[in-house]
Design a protein around this motif. Sequence first.
Motif, short mmCIF file in Angstrom:
data_model
loop_
_atom_site.label_atom_id
_atom_site.label_comp_id
_atom_site.label_asym_id
_atom_site.label_seq_id
_atom_site.Cartn_x
_atom_site.Cartn_y
_atom_site.Cartn_z
N GLU A 78 7.65 -17.89 7.22
CA GLU A 78 8.66 -18.73 7.90
C GLU A 78 7.91 -20.22 7.60
O GLU A 78 8.67 -20.95 7.20
CB GLU A 78 9.14 -18.32 8.96
CG GLU A 78 9.91 -17.18 9.24
CD GLU A 78 10.55 -17.04 10.63
OE1 GLU A 78 11.59 -17.89 10.96
OE2 GLU A 78 10.01 -16.19 11.38
N GLN B 75 -0.71 -16.84 14.77
CA GLN B 75 -0.46 -15.72 13.81
C GLN B 75 -0.45 -16.12 12.53
O GLN B 75 -0.76 -15.42 11.64
CB GLN B 75 0.76 -14.85 14.41
CG GLN B 75 0.66 -14.30 15.68
CD GLN B 75 1.99 -13.74 16.18
OE1 GLN B 75 2.81 -14.13 16.07
NE2 GLN B 75 1.81 -12.76 17.02
N PRO C 254 10.06 -17.90 18.75
CA PRO C 254 8.74 -18.45 18.20
C PRO C 254 9.09 -19.59 17.39
O PRO C 254 7.89 -20.15 17.22
CB PRO C 254 8.15 -16.99 17.72
CG PRO C 254 9.38 -16.56 16.99
CD PRO C 254 10.41 -16.66 18.23
N SER D 178 4.17 -7.43 8.95
CA SER D 178 3.62 -7.68 10.36
C SER D 178 4.18 -8.72 10.68
O SER D 178 4.54 -9.92 10.10
CB SER D 178 2.17 -7.62 10.26
OG SER D 178 1.55 -9.02 9.53
N THR D 179 3.97 -9.05 12.22
CA THR D 179 4.48 -10.23 12.86
C THR D 179 3.76 -11.43 12.26
O THR D 179 4.24 -12.87 11.94
CB THR D 179 4.23 -10.48 14.44
OG1 THR D 179 5.03 -9.06 14.91
CG2 THR D 179 4.85 -11.52 15.02
N SER D 180 2.44 -11.38 12.09
CA SER D 180 1.70 -12.64 11.38
C SER D 180 2.14 -12.74 10.05
O SER D 180 2.28 -14.05 9.81
CB SER D 180 0.05 -12.00 11.40
OG SER D 180 -0.96 -13.25 10.65
N ASP D 181 2.28 -11.90 9.21
CA ASP D 181 2.85 -12.07 7.81
C ASP D 181 4.32 -12.86 8.00
O ASP D 181 4.72 -14.07 7.25
CB ASP D 181 3.03 -11.12 7.17
CG ASP D 181 1.75 -10.19 6.60
OD1 ASP D 181 0.59 -11.16 6.64
OD2 ASP D 181 1.85 -9.10 6.35
N ASN D 182 5.15 -12.43 8.75
CA ASN D 182 6.53 -12.92 9.02
C ASN D 182 6.43 -14.44 9.55
O ASN D 182 7.09 -15.49 8.81
CB ASN D 182 7.22 -12.40 10.18
CG ASN D 182 8.06 -10.93 9.77
OD1 ASN D 182 8.23 -10.93 8.56
ND2 ASN D 182 8.13 -10.08 10.39
N ALA D 183 5.23 -14.80 10.40
CA ALA D 183 5.26 -16.33 10.68
C ALA D 183 4.50 -17.02 9.71
O ALA D 183 4.98 -18.29 9.46
CB ALA D 183 4.10 -16.09 12.00
N TYR E 16 2.68 -17.79 17.80
CA TYR E 16 3.27 -17.81 16.54
C TYR E 16 2.61 -18.59 15.31
O TYR E 16 2.31 -18.20 14.55
CB TYR E 16 4.76 -18.46 16.58
CG TYR E 16 5.62 -17.51 15.53
CD1 TYR E 16 5.60 -16.04 15.55
CD2 TYR E 16 6.34 -18.29 14.54
CE1 TYR E 16 6.50 -15.29 14.57
CE2 TYR E 16 7.03 -17.39 13.72
CZ TYR E 16 7.25 -16.01 13.72
OH TYR E 16 7.87 -15.37 12.78
#
Length: 387
Positions: free
Chosen positions: A10, A51, A34, A2-7, A48
């Motif tokens: 990183e 998230q 982001p 998910s986008t939250s996990d990616n954020a 970001y």
Amino acid sequence: MSTSDNAYQELARIFSTRNNRILEIEILPPTLGPLLQEDCSVGITKKYLVQAFVTARRIFFGNLRLSPECETLCATAQDENESSAQGASDKNLEDLLASTEIILLFDCEHLTACNWRRRRLDDLKRHHDLSPSDPKPLIQALETELTLMTTYLCSPLHRHTKSPTLWQHRIWLLKGLLQVRGAQVIAMRPQMACSTSQRTQSGQRYLEQESAINLLRSELDIVFRAGELHPRNYYAFSYMRQVHSILSDTMEIPETRAVLSESIIDSTLKWCLAHPSDISGWTYILHLLEAVTEGKLRLDTVNKVVRYALDVGWEGESLWTFIDLAAKAFDVEDMVSNTLQRTAATRFTTTIELSDGSTRAAVVSEPSWKSWLTMARAYWTNHNEVV
């Protein structure tokens, strides 16, 4: 993913690879995000970061429940499963460290995350007390945490530079580091015979004082940066008062407090004159002057402030309040009066309005900051007429 996990991944990568470097993190507008990074500069959009925080919070509380069990396994495993238990514990610790760093980046007042990091360092300190032969792991952990606090406190973030939680955590870290290093120095110091020369003792004291002065100046630079990012930063300058007191007590030399104060008077005055409307800086330099034993240094400092105000035409309350308090505290009212082109015998007057609309002059026995400013305005008027 998910986008939250990616954020989260990183940001966790950025923190895990900083290698004790001090990062400068700021919030980006949505059009630039982001996430951007160039060397030690990091920019992230608010969305970001939120998230990343959502995932970090889930990971933190999920692993927090397992943390005591993993520590027990790590401490007691002695069979062929020891390595796997150690691996599970290390992974758990990495997740907790990464998640708390991101949580504090989003919410600097998150006490649960901050207290977990402190409890971890407390465990390391207890381990060091039991086996003090190698203090390097503890020192490295404390220094890493200090640079993390510097990242938060010196980054252009909304609340971090004036966070009581972060400043209190930093002073706790500094105390711990001084205790460990102090014990290490004493352990490494050779046993001195009673015939040790006074010169050797004086040289040792000089080196200790120089070390304390360097530490005080480096912490002051951090406070100055935080004060620039968040004006009237009382928490930052209160932290400096605590650092000053801790170093004075650590040295155990009567004149240390005065020596430390004198070593940073010039830099503090320079900062205050560059930020004349910041009352937190003026109250701090007043605190330093109270510890100074040399009367001439007090006189010269107050005189420089008065001359600066007259030269630039400054009318702000903070600066003139400092002049008023310093003049009374250090008995330099005559000097201030003379600098403002008044004699020491002059009685300060102010104009008051009566009920019938008329005015009359009233005598003021002790000048307030407004009275000093009134004298300065008269000085400017007379100076302009002469010119």
